[in-house]
Design an enzyme around this catalytic site. Structure first.
Site, PDB file in Angstrom:
ATOM      1  N   LYS A   1       7.502  34.257  11.307  1.00  0.00           N
ATOM      2  CA  LYS A   1       7.113  33.763  12.630  1.00  0.00           C
ATOM      3  C   LYS A   1       6.356  32.469  12.390  1.00  0.00           C
ATOM      4  CE  LYS A   1       4.370  33.358  15.580  1.00  0.00           C
ATOM      5  NZ  LYS A   1       3.989  32.005  16.048  1.00  0.00           N
TER       6      LYS A   1
ATOM      7  N   GLU B   1      -4.721  34.076   4.078  1.00  0.00           N
ATOM      8  CA  GLU B   1      -5.273  32.789   3.647  1.00  0.00           C
ATOM      9  C   GLU B   1      -5.815  32.140   4.917  1.00  0.00           C
ATOM     10  OE1 GLU B   1      -2.063  30.793   1.559  1.00  0.00           O
ATOM     11  OE2 GLU B   1      -2.238  32.160  -0.129  1.00  0.00           O
TER      12      GLU B   1
ATOM     13  N   CYS C   1      -6.366  23.265   5.042  1.00  0.00           N
ATOM     14  CA  CYS C   1      -7.447  24.255   4.940  1.00  0.00           C
ATOM     15  C   CYS C   1      -8.404  23.920   3.806  1.00  0.00           C
ATOM     16  CB  CYS C   1      -6.852  25.631   4.716  1.00  0.00           C
ATOM     17  SG  CYS C   1      -5.784  25.682   3.269  1.00  0.00           S
TER      18      CYS C   1
ATOM     19  N   GLU D   1     -15.718  25.290  11.084  1.00  0.00           N
ATOM     20  CA  GLU D   1     -14.529  24.540  10.689  1.00  0.00           C
ATOM     21  C   GLU D   1     -14.059  23.691  11.874  1.00  0.00           C
ATOM     22  OE1 GLU D   1     -10.665  26.552  10.403  1.00  0.00           O
ATOM     23  OE2 GLU D   1     -10.368  25.581   8.472  1.00  0.00           O
TER      24      GLU D   1
HETATM   25  P1  NAD Z   1      -3.639  30.047  14.038  1.00  0.00           P
HETATM   26  O1  NAD Z   1      -4.413  31.159  13.445  1.00  0.00           O
HETATM   27  O2  NAD Z   1      -3.946  29.622  15.417  1.00  0.00           O
HETATM   28  O3  NAD Z   1      -2.089  30.397  14.041  1.00  0.00           O
HETATM   29  C1  NAD Z   1      -1.397  30.731  12.863  1.00  0.00           C
HETATM   30  C2  NAD Z   1      -0.201  31.599  13.211  1.00  0.00           C
HETATM   31  O4  NAD Z   1      -0.659  32.856  13.716  1.00  0.00           O
HETATM   32  C3  NAD Z   1       0.711  31.009  14.275  1.00  0.00           C
HETATM   33  O5  NAD Z   1       2.050  31.282  13.911  1.00  0.00           O
HETATM   34  C4  NAD Z   1       0.316  31.801  15.519  1.00  0.00           C
HETATM   35  O6  NAD Z   1       1.323  31.906  16.486  1.00  0.00           O
HETATM   36  C5  NAD Z   1       0.005  33.164  14.929  1.00  0.00           C
HETATM   37  N1  NAD Z   1      -0.887  34.009  15.724  1.00  0.00           N
HETATM   38  C6  NAD Z   1      -1.899  33.620  16.526  1.00  0.00           C
HETATM   39  N2  NAD Z   1      -2.500  34.696  17.084  1.00  0.00           N
HETATM   40  C7  NAD Z   1      -1.845  35.796  16.620  1.00  0.00           C
HETATM   41  C8  NAD Z   1      -1.978  37.192  16.830  1.00  0.00           C
HETATM   42  N3  NAD Z   1      -2.929  37.683  17.630  1.00  0.00           N
HETATM   43  N4  NAD Z   1      -1.129  38.044  16.202  1.00  0.00           N
HETATM   44  C9  NAD Z   1      -0.169  37.562  15.380  1.00  0.00           C
HETATM   45  N5  NAD Z   1       0.018  36.241  15.154  1.00  0.00           N
HETATM   46  C10 NAD Z   1      -0.819  35.362  15.745  1.00  0.00           C
HETATM   47  O7  NAD Z   1      -3.783  28.860  13.002  1.00  0.00           O
HETATM   48  P2  NAD Z   1      -3.290  27.357  13.182  1.00  0.00           P
HETATM   49  O8  NAD Z   1      -4.116  26.733  14.252  1.00  0.00           O
HETATM   50  O9  NAD Z   1      -1.809  27.357  13.282  1.00  0.00           O
HETATM   51  O10 NAD Z   1      -3.677  26.722  11.762  1.00  0.00           O
HETATM   52  C11 NAD Z   1      -4.928  26.159  11.492  1.00  0.00           C
HETATM   53  C12 NAD Z   1      -5.829  27.150  10.792  1.00  0.00           C
HETATM   54  O11 NAD Z   1      -5.171  27.681   9.651  1.00  0.00           O
HETATM   55  C13 NAD Z   1      -7.110  26.566  10.261  1.00  0.00           C
HETATM   56  O12 NAD Z   1      -8.163  27.460  10.510  1.00  0.00           O
HETATM   57  C14 NAD Z   1      -6.876  26.445   8.765  1.00  0.00           C
HETATM   58  O13 NAD Z   1      -8.034  26.432   7.974  1.00  0.00           O
HETATM   59  C15 NAD Z   1      -6.046  27.646   8.516  1.00  0.00           C
HETATM   60  N6  NAD Z   1      -5.244  27.495   7.302  1.00  0.00           N
HETATM   61  C16 NAD Z   1      -5.605  28.174   6.178  1.00  0.00           C
HETATM   62  C17 NAD Z   1      -4.895  28.025   4.993  1.00  0.00           C
HETATM   63  C18 NAD Z   1      -5.257  28.750   3.714  1.00  0.00           C
HETATM   64  O14 NAD Z   1      -4.451  28.741   2.790  1.00  0.00           O
HETATM   65  N7  NAD Z   1      -6.413  29.359   3.618  1.00  0.00           N
HETATM   66  C19 NAD Z   1      -3.797  27.172   4.974  1.00  0.00           C
HETATM   67  C20 NAD Z   1      -3.451  26.480   6.144  1.00  0.00           C
HETATM   68  C21 NAD Z   1      -4.185  26.658   7.302  1.00  0.00           C
HETATM   69  C1  6OH Z   2      -3.879  24.767   3.546  1.00  0.00           C
HETATM   70  O1  6OH Z   2      -3.811  24.090   4.553  1.00  0.00           O
HETATM   71  C2  6OH Z   2      -3.230  24.455   2.313  1.00  0.00           C
HETATM   72  C3  6OH Z   2      -2.783  25.445   1.544  1.00  0.00           C
HETATM   73  C4  6OH Z   2      -2.092  25.160   0.343  1.00  0.00           C
HETATM   74  C5  6OH Z   2      -1.424  26.100  -0.323  1.00  0.00           C
HETATM   75  O2  6OH Z   2      -1.325  27.366   0.078  1.00  0.00           O
HETATM   76  C6  6OH Z   2      -0.768  25.808  -1.565  1.00  0.00           C
HETATM   77  O3  6OH Z   2      -0.140  26.723  -2.092  1.00  0.00           O
HETATM   78  O4  6OH Z   2      -0.842  24.676  -2.063  1.00  0.00           O
END
Ligand code: NAD
Ligand code: 6OH
Length: 497
Positions: free
Chosen positions: A189, A265, A299, A401
């Site tokens: 998804k 993550e 992230c 964040e």
């Molecule tokens: P988000 O959490 O809003 O959405 C991520 C995904 O989850 C989307 O596909 C969304 O549709 C889905 N989703 C949302 N609510 C849901 C629910 N209740 N049940 C199931 N699925 C659901 O995140 P975003 O805004 O797309 O991305 C930005 C965030 O992601 C930032 O906080 C960033 O730090 C984090 N991020 C973390 C990493 C990591 O590796 N730690 C990597 C990339 C992004």
């Molecule tokens: C987050 O936004 C970046 C994540 C990066 C990875 O998960 C990766 O494998 O490099």
């Protein structure tokens, strides 16, 4: 097989992005718009999967596990993963254009990071699954005999993969590749903001001869939409998710009812520590990249920069010059370094933090607003790269964040103080340390309360290493054998000898 992204009849510019279930592109009952963040134009209509379609996708994945895919050995699966990598490379330019249109990221960045990493993810896990062993033990029994214990890997079954919009294809394939290497079938998804490349990946799967039903895509939103339907489906055996910490908490509640393993993550409020003995130019360039890459929407980006007081002013001045020199512009322009934020809503969130920073007493070193272009980019979701100083450590802008091209720079006097400040967060994803003192680099790195620490570099990735966070930044580790351990169940076999 039909094209993944099709031009809609009667409207030559508008494409239609469909769900992909059991090897076929399928329409759902509703559609939503896919918007290009660089100019605010609708570029496609996306077909939203309802609960019935998600159920069909999970059913197709289950069926695939019982078919030829479930009978293939590691060698065959690994060979197919290499073919997926080749199929991605064959469509390199299409993947780059789709990722750039969906995210607004600079074409140079998508070409050097996102798409090559997608292919590399498949190659890395294809190679790893062939060589990764599991432990075995010879066990002495009280009667003087022996038993042999050894473990074999079994797939989990159907894995639900939910991903964000910032590095759409990179982060999706980072999970799909090890899941397939371990013999699972997946339902993905992708983020509602960036549906294109996950859908195009279906064509690469088909080119590579991956059987129908092994890779399925459902489009939609989170709560009460495809994301939640997937997470709570009783026939989904595990959920792996990358996204916001709060979303992770919501998904955890959803999966609790059916008790499945999760890998999360999540977000970060990452710190960088710059010592006065650093290589100055390397540190300024490295910090600039770690704050502004992908318009701060990674992230791992640093939003808190701690600089040793002896060179604080010189460093802030150099970082300011660097930020002001970044070329903001059309994502398809090869020289563009900074694209827009992902959406109007996300820009409003980041701007609310820009306003809050002022209220909390920040000194604005540079930026703090919206750039004006005098052309169609004024309809895009652009924002200025921004540097603050002068906030108290308790400020919300230092604690929460923001996920934009912004950092707060603060001075420190001692190594102990820098470590304490860097670790004073509920998150714990990544840190970077800048020093030419090797012993100090190791010493400080080992005290960082995070999952990933870089010394004199940032976002330098070896796909065999553990990746993940502590605290609000996640649960579990992926990468290398850690991914294999999540995406498979060991079955320990004890043989009386
Ligand atoms: P988000 O959490 O809003 O959405 C991520 C995904 O989850 C989307 O596909 C969304 O549709 C889905 N989703 C949302 N609510 C849901 C629910 N209740 N049940 C199931 N699925 C659901 O995140 P975003 O805004 O797309 O991305 C930005 C965030 O992601 C930032 O906080 C960033 O730090 C984090 N991020 C973390 C990493 C990591 O590796 N730690 C990597 C990339 C992004
Ligand atoms: C987050 O936004 C970046 C994540 C990066 C990875 O998960 C990766 O494998 O490099």
């Amino acid at each position: 097989m039909p094209e993944a992204v099709r031009i809609r009849r009667g409207s030559p510019q508008l494409k239609s992005i469909l769900n992909y279930i059991d090897g076929k592109f399928v329409c759902g009952p509703r559609e939503f718009a896919d918007v290009n963040p660089a100019d605010g134009c609708v570029i496609a209509q996306v077909s939203e999967a309802d609960e019935g379609l998600v159920d069909q996708a999970v059913g197709a994945a289950r069926k695939a596990l019982r078919g030829e895919w479930g009978r293939w050995g590691i060698r065959e699966r690994a060979a197919r993963l290499h073919k997926i990598a080749e199929a991605i490379e064959k469509r390199f330019d299409c993947f780059v254009s789709a990722e750039v249109a969906d995210t607004g990221k600079p074409v140079a960045l998508a070409s050097r990071l996102d798409v090559p990493r997608a292919a590399a993810n498949f190659r890395a896990f294809a190679d790893l699954i062939k060589t990764a062993g599991l432990e075995s033990f010879q066990t002495e029994t009280p009667d003087g005999r022996n038993a042999l214990n050894y473990a074999v890997r079994k797939p989990l079954g159907v894995v639900g993969i939910i991903t964000p919009w910032n590095l759409p294809l990179l982060l999706l394939t980072w999970k799909v590749a090890p899941a397939l290497a371990c013999g699972n079938a997946v339902v993905v998804k992708p983020s509602e903001e960036t549906p294109a490349t996950a859908t195009m990946l279906a064509e690469a799967m088909s080119d590579a001869g991956i059987p129908d039903g092994v890779y399925n895509v459902v489009h939609g939103f989170g709560a009460n939409s495809a994301g939640e339907f997937l997470a709570r489906h009783p026939e989904v055996n595990a959920v792996t998710f990358t996204g916001e910490s709060q979303t992770g908490a919501a998904i955890m509640k959803t999966v609790a009812a059916s008790v499945k393993p999760v890998s999360f993550e999540l977000g970060g409020k990452n710190a960088a520590i710059v010592f006065a003995d650093c290589d100055f130019e390397e540190a300024v360039n490295g910090i600039s990249e770690s704050v502004f890459l992908n318009t701060g929407q990674v992230c791992l980006c640093a939003e808190r920069v701690y600089v040793e007081r002896a060179m604080f002013e010189r460093f802030v001045e150099a970082l300011k010059r660097k930020a002001e020199s970044l070329r903001i512009g059309f994502p398809l322009e090869k020289t563009t370094e900074l694209g827009p934020l992902i959406s109007a809503q996300h820009r409003e969130k980041v701007l609310s933090y820009y306003r809050l920073a002022r209220e909390e007493g920040a000194v604005v070193v540079t930026g703090g607003g919206v750039p004006q272009f005098g052309n169609e980019l004024d309809h895009g979701f652009y924002i200025q790269p921004t540097i603050y100083t002068g906030l108290p450590e308790s400020a919300r802008c230092v604690k929460e964040e923001i996920f934009g091209p912004v950092c707060h720079v603060a001075a420190f006097d001692t190594e102990e103080e820098a470590i304490r400040l860097a670790n004073d967060t509920k998150y714990g994803l990544a840190a970077s340390i800048w020093t030419t003192n090797l012993k100090r680099g190791h010493r400080v790195a080992q005290q960082m309360n995070v999952g990933i620490t870089w010394v004199n570099c940032w976002f330098l990735r070896d796909l065999r290493t553990p990746f993940g966070g502590v605290g609000l930044s996640g649960i579990g580790r992926e990468g290398g054998v850690h991914s294999l351990n999540f995406y498979s169940e060991p079955n320990n076999i004890c043989v009386r000898l």
